[in-house]
Design a protein around this motif. Sequence first.
Motif, short mmCIF file in Angstrom:
data_model
loop_
_atom_site.label_atom_id
_atom_site.label_comp_id
_atom_site.label_asym_id
_atom_site.label_seq_id
_atom_site.Cartn_x
_atom_site.Cartn_y
_atom_site.Cartn_z
N ILE A 1 1.15 -1.01 0.24
CA ILE A 1 -0.37 -0.07 0.07
C ILE A 1 0.59 1.36 -0.08
CG2 ILE A 1 -1.69 1.18 1.13
CD1 ILE A 1 -3.03 -1.55 1.81
N ASP A 2 1.90 1.13 0.86
CA ASP A 2 3.24 2.45 1.08
C ASP A 2 3.45 2.65 -0.68
OD1 ASP A 2 6.16 1.51 0.42
OD2 ASP A 2 5.00 -0.21 0.98
N THR A 3 3.47 2.28 -2.05
CA THR A 3 3.93 2.49 -2.97
C THR A 3 2.91 2.65 -3.66
OG1 THR A 3 3.36 0.08 -4.28
CG2 THR A 3 5.18 -0.01 -3.10
N LEU A 4 1.62 2.75 -3.69
CA LEU A 4 0.19 3.56 -4.03
C LEU A 4 0.66 5.12 -4.19
CD1 LEU A 4 -2.49 0.97 -3.04
CD2 LEU A 4 -0.79 0.86 -5.06
N PRO A 5 -0.16 5.35 -5.43
CA PRO A 5 -0.49 7.15 -5.79
C PRO A 5 -1.37 7.49 -4.12
CG PRO A 5 -1.77 5.59 -6.75
CD PRO A 5 -0.94 4.79 -6.20
N LYS A 6 -1.28 8.67 -3.43
CA LYS A 6 -2.17 9.15 -2.61
C LYS A 6 -3.97 9.00 -2.67
CE LYS A 6 1.47 13.28 -1.03
NZ LYS A 6 0.70 14.57 -0.35
N ALA A 7 -3.26 8.85 -3.65
CA ALA A 7 -5.68 8.89 -3.94
C ALA A 7 -5.50 6.99 -3.64
CB ALA A 7 -5.89 8.89 -5.16
N GLY A 8 -4.73 5.79 -4.11
CA GLY A 8 -4.72 5.02 -3.59
C GLY A 8 -4.63 4.56 -1.95
N GLN A 9 -3.72 5.05 -1.00
CA GLN A 9 -2.88 4.88 0.34
C GLN A 9 -4.62 5.48 0.70
OE1 GLN A 9 0.63 5.48 1.51
NE2 GLN A 9 1.91 6.15 -0.45
#
Length: 492
Positions: free
Chosen positions: A447-455
């Motif tokens: 999850i920490d590798t996702l863009p802000k919206a995904g996080q």
Amino acid sequence: MSDRPFGAKAPVVIEQPYQYRRRTLVEPDWTRFPGWREATAEDWASAQWQRSHCVKNVKQLREVVGDRLDESFYEDLAADMAHSATMSMLLPPQMLNTMVPAVEETAPGSWTEAFLADPVRRYMLPVASDRRTDWPSHPFSGRDSLHEHDMWAVEGLTHRYPTKVLAELLSTCPQYCGHCTRMDLVGNSTPTVDKRRLALKPVDRQSAILEYLEAHPGVRDVVVSGGDVANLPWRQLEAFLTRLLDVETIRDIRLATKALMGLPQHWLQDEVVDGMGRIAKTAADRGVNLAIHTHINHVNSVTPTVARAAAAMLDAGVRDVRNQGVLMRGINDTQADLLDLCFAMQGEANILPYYFYMCDMIPNAEHWRTSVAQAQELQTAIMGYLPGYATPRIICDVPMVGKRWVHQLSEYDRELGISYWTKNYRTSIEADDPDALTRRYPFYDPIDTLPKAGQQWWANMHPPVAAREAGNEAAARSRLASARQDETAEVG
């Protein structure tokens, strides 16, 4: 005046993203460790000495390294073992010696910074400060993330693929890796993980496995693993392999052992070399492919002793020694890391680069895992440098699907970090599932590798009620299918 022959052109230097330079394998000087100052070359070459001097706890590590590490490191390590570790500590001297191989300082605390940054240390000796505090585990992580236990045909035999099986002969290794995909079964229990135990006696387990294989002629390929086969007394392993070679339908046998790197002294023992010669000759006489699969994740682990062990197995008649590494953040997740390792294995140790698996979705592993996108980029980055036959495939082992090359996904939501995969066969627990071959199966990026919206999307699910419910439903389906399989076996 130039010494170049008349008409000869000056060599053209082309700048490349990766520049190959042959490197000579080196065995680091183990006497740089205070606790091994008196260890002789004869000691080091002894498998018995290596096993008896394994580091199993903080106290023993302190006896070997002493005050070269700050007290804060030992406290960091103890905290991890108490609160996060899924595997207990077990480090043979050979493996510990590949950490900080070039360090020369002797002052108190002088090794600390290098030790914390060391790639081998980062996965073999994790500390609490390595772990992520925001997402230490993915909501869909699991102790047996690949459902191998659910697919046991008999105890220790995972029948996951139509023609291939995994035989787990034992649940111990000469060394324990923090990222172990079989952390549910392998090794000692830790404060956070109460391990599953094998119930049958080894001889009964092996007999049940062989009886199953004799009754299922569609199986042609057996991975003999555990744990690590190097922990099985040689006479027991040779007896099992001899009986396995008597099963006429078996055409491929692969022995899985990280110890070829972690404890190569084992594979250099006369008893083992001579025994492998006997097994290899029988396999060749019967037209069976016999190979060894090892597990090396960083170039620093490839030493002359490892090369000698691989050579001994090849000279004994093993067809190939292949490597199945794991792709992990901070350890081997760059083009240079992977190519340096592959060139050392292929060019200097005659170990064939085969697979690099994405780290599986086990608990407390998010700091090691990479996204599918990064794995795809790395697969592209290593193409064209190595010989084709020695260019490893980067693999995503998708739960309920199996091994897939990272470019084989059918759809990928990069914002949420969810990739979708399909498959072309049923596992052993899907005999009655009409949708098994048409369903899309998800895999999840850290999850920490996702863009802000995904996080943020995942954060809104935390505590992950929907994820937990979906996971419970999947587990219930798996248990039901496994129970049906057991009932079928009893009727048969």
